[in-house]
Design a protein around this motif. Structure first.
Motif, mmCIF file in Angstrom:
data_model
loop_
_atom_site.group_PDB
_atom_site.id
_atom_site.type_symbol
_atom_site.label_atom_id
_atom_site.label_comp_id
_atom_site.label_asym_id
_atom_site.label_seq_id
_atom_site.Cartn_x
_atom_site.Cartn_y
_atom_site.Cartn_z
ATOM 1 N N ARG A 1 2.969 -7.865 -7.767
ATOM 2 C CA ARG A 1 4.241 -8.533 -7.497
ATOM 3 C C ARG A 1 4.918 -7.955 -6.247
ATOM 4 O O ARG A 1 5.540 -8.677 -5.489
ATOM 5 N N HIS A 2 4.778 -6.660 -6.027
ATOM 6 C CA HIS A 2 5.455 -5.978 -4.913
ATOM 7 C C HIS A 2 4.424 -5.464 -3.906
ATOM 8 O O HIS A 2 3.391 -4.929 -4.288
ATOM 9 N N GLY A 3 4.750 -5.622 -2.633
ATOM 10 C CA GLY A 3 3.875 -5.155 -1.567
ATOM 11 C C GLY A 3 4.221 -3.745 -1.131
ATOM 12 O O GLY A 3 5.293 -3.224 -1.406
ATOM 13 N N VAL A 4 3.281 -3.149 -0.424
ATOM 14 C CA VAL A 4 3.469 -1.808 0.125
ATOM 15 C C VAL A 4 3.778 -1.954 1.609
ATOM 16 O O VAL A 4 3.060 -2.643 2.343
ATOM 17 N N ASP A 5 4.840 -1.294 2.046
ATOM 18 C CA ASP A 5 5.236 -1.346 3.454
ATOM 19 C C ASP A 5 4.256 -0.514 4.271
ATOM 20 O O ASP A 5 4.157 0.694 4.096
ATOM 21 N N VAL A 6 3.507 -1.188 5.155
ATOM 22 C CA VAL A 6 2.489 -0.467 5.923
ATOM 23 C C VAL A 6 2.865 -0.254 7.377
ATOM 24 O O VAL A 6 2.278 0.590 8.045
ATOM 25 N N TRP A 7 3.799 -1.038 7.909
ATOM 26 C CA TRP A 7 4.241 -0.891 9.292
ATOM 27 C C TRP A 7 5.749 -1.032 9.364
ATOM 28 O O TRP A 7 6.395 -1.407 8.412
ATOM 29 N N ALA A 8 6.246 -0.801 10.528
ATOM 30 C CA ALA A 8 7.675 -1.027 10.761
ATOM 31 C C ALA A 8 7.925 -2.539 10.783
ATOM 32 O O ALA A 8 7.255 -3.256 11.519
ATOM 33 N N PRO A 9 8.852 -3.043 9.970
ATOM 34 C CA PRO A 9 9.052 -4.488 9.842
ATOM 35 C C PRO A 9 9.428 -5.201 11.149
ATOM 36 O O PRO A 9 9.135 -6.356 11.306
ATOM 37 N N HIS A 10 10.047 -4.489 12.082
ATOM 38 C CA HIS A 10 10.459 -5.149 13.330
ATOM 39 C C HIS A 10 9.301 -5.281 14.329
ATOM 40 O O HIS A 10 9.415 -5.970 15.322
ATOM 41 N N GLU A 11 8.174 -4.617 14.060
ATOM 42 C CA GLU A 11 7.037 -4.649 14.986
ATOM 43 C C GLU A 11 5.973 -5.687 14.614
ATOM 44 O O GLU A 11 5.282 -6.186 15.488
ATOM 45 N N VAL A 12 5.835 -5.978 13.360
ATOM 46 C CA VAL A 12 4.777 -6.897 12.918
ATOM 47 C C VAL A 12 5.382 -7.987 12.028
ATOM 48 O O VAL A 12 6.280 -7.726 11.249
ATOM 49 N N PRO A 13 4.862 -9.224 12.101
ATOM 50 C CA PRO A 13 5.442 -10.299 11.301
ATOM 51 C C PRO A 13 5.148 -10.195 9.800
ATOM 52 O O PRO A 13 5.893 -10.736 9.000
ATOM 53 N N LYS A 14 4.095 -9.501 9.419
ATOM 54 C CA LYS A 14 3.736 -9.390 8.000
ATOM 55 C C LYS A 14 3.489 -7.917 7.645
ATOM 56 O O LYS A 14 2.353 -7.475 7.570
ATOM 57 N N PRO A 15 4.566 -7.164 7.393
ATOM 58 C CA PRO A 15 4.424 -5.715 7.205
ATOM 59 C C PRO A 15 4.105 -5.246 5.777
ATOM 60 O O PRO A 15 3.947 -4.060 5.551
ATOM 61 N N TYR A 16 3.985 -6.163 4.836
ATOM 62 C CA TYR A 16 3.751 -5.746 3.454
ATOM 63 C C TYR A 16 2.323 -6.091 3.020
ATOM 64 O O TYR A 16 1.854 -7.211 3.211
ATOM 65 N N ALA A 17 1.656 -5.101 2.443
ATOM 66 C CA ALA A 17 0.263 -5.275 2.014
ATOM 67 C C ALA A 17 0.207 -5.411 0.495
ATOM 68 O O ALA A 17 0.866 -4.668 -0.232
ATOM 69 N N PHE A 18 -0.601 -6.342 0.044
ATOM 70 C CA PHE A 18 -0.826 -6.581 -1.375
ATOM 71 C C PHE A 18 -2.325 -6.426 -1.629
ATOM 72 O O PHE A 18 -3.124 -7.205 -1.091
#
Length: 130
Positions: free
Chosen positions: A96-113
């Motif tokens: 249900r919840h993703g893991v933040d893998v990058w800085a959100p302002h640098e990449v359009p899809k920063p959450y990994a599932f």
């Protein structure tokens, strides 16, 4: 004629053949019974395969990929693994919840599932997918 009808008829023939006392006739009846039983078993296996395929076809018509690449089912808000679906036609539930893998302002899809079943990763702009 259904297989059950054939089995009933074979039992009647076997009862009638008891009066005749013919070994070749009795052997032929037993062989015929075995053939009908094998045919019945084959029918049941084919029926089971048919039902499985029918269910898969029905499910496939309700499957689509969302914008992030998750497999979704119509009228269901859960997300499933695209790799498990493409490989085995199985709906493996994604977390249900993703893991933040990058800085959100640098990449359009920063959450990994990550799929628990196959470890395939899908990326999303949303931290919570449902």
């Amino acid at each position: 004629m259904m297989i059950s009808d054939a089995i009933k008829l074979l039992k009647e023939v076997q009862t009638l053949s008891a009066d005749i006392k013919s070994k070749p006739l009795n052997d032929a009846i037993v062989e015929l019974q075995e053939s009908v039983i094998n045919l019945s078993n084959s029918y049941l296996e084919l029926r089971e395969k048919y039902n499985t395929l029918k269910e898969q076809v029905s499910l496939s018509q309700n499957i689509y990929l969302d914008d992030d690449g998750f497999v979704c089912v119509k009228n269901d808000n859960r997300k499933f693994c695209p790799h498990c679906w493409n490989k085995d036609r199985k709906l493996s539930l994604m977390p249900r919840h993703g893991v933040d893998v990058w800085a959100p302002h640098e990449v359009p899809k920063p959450y990994a599932f990550d799929c628990a079943g196959c470890k395939y990763t899908v990326y999303s702009a949303d931290e919570d997918i449902y």
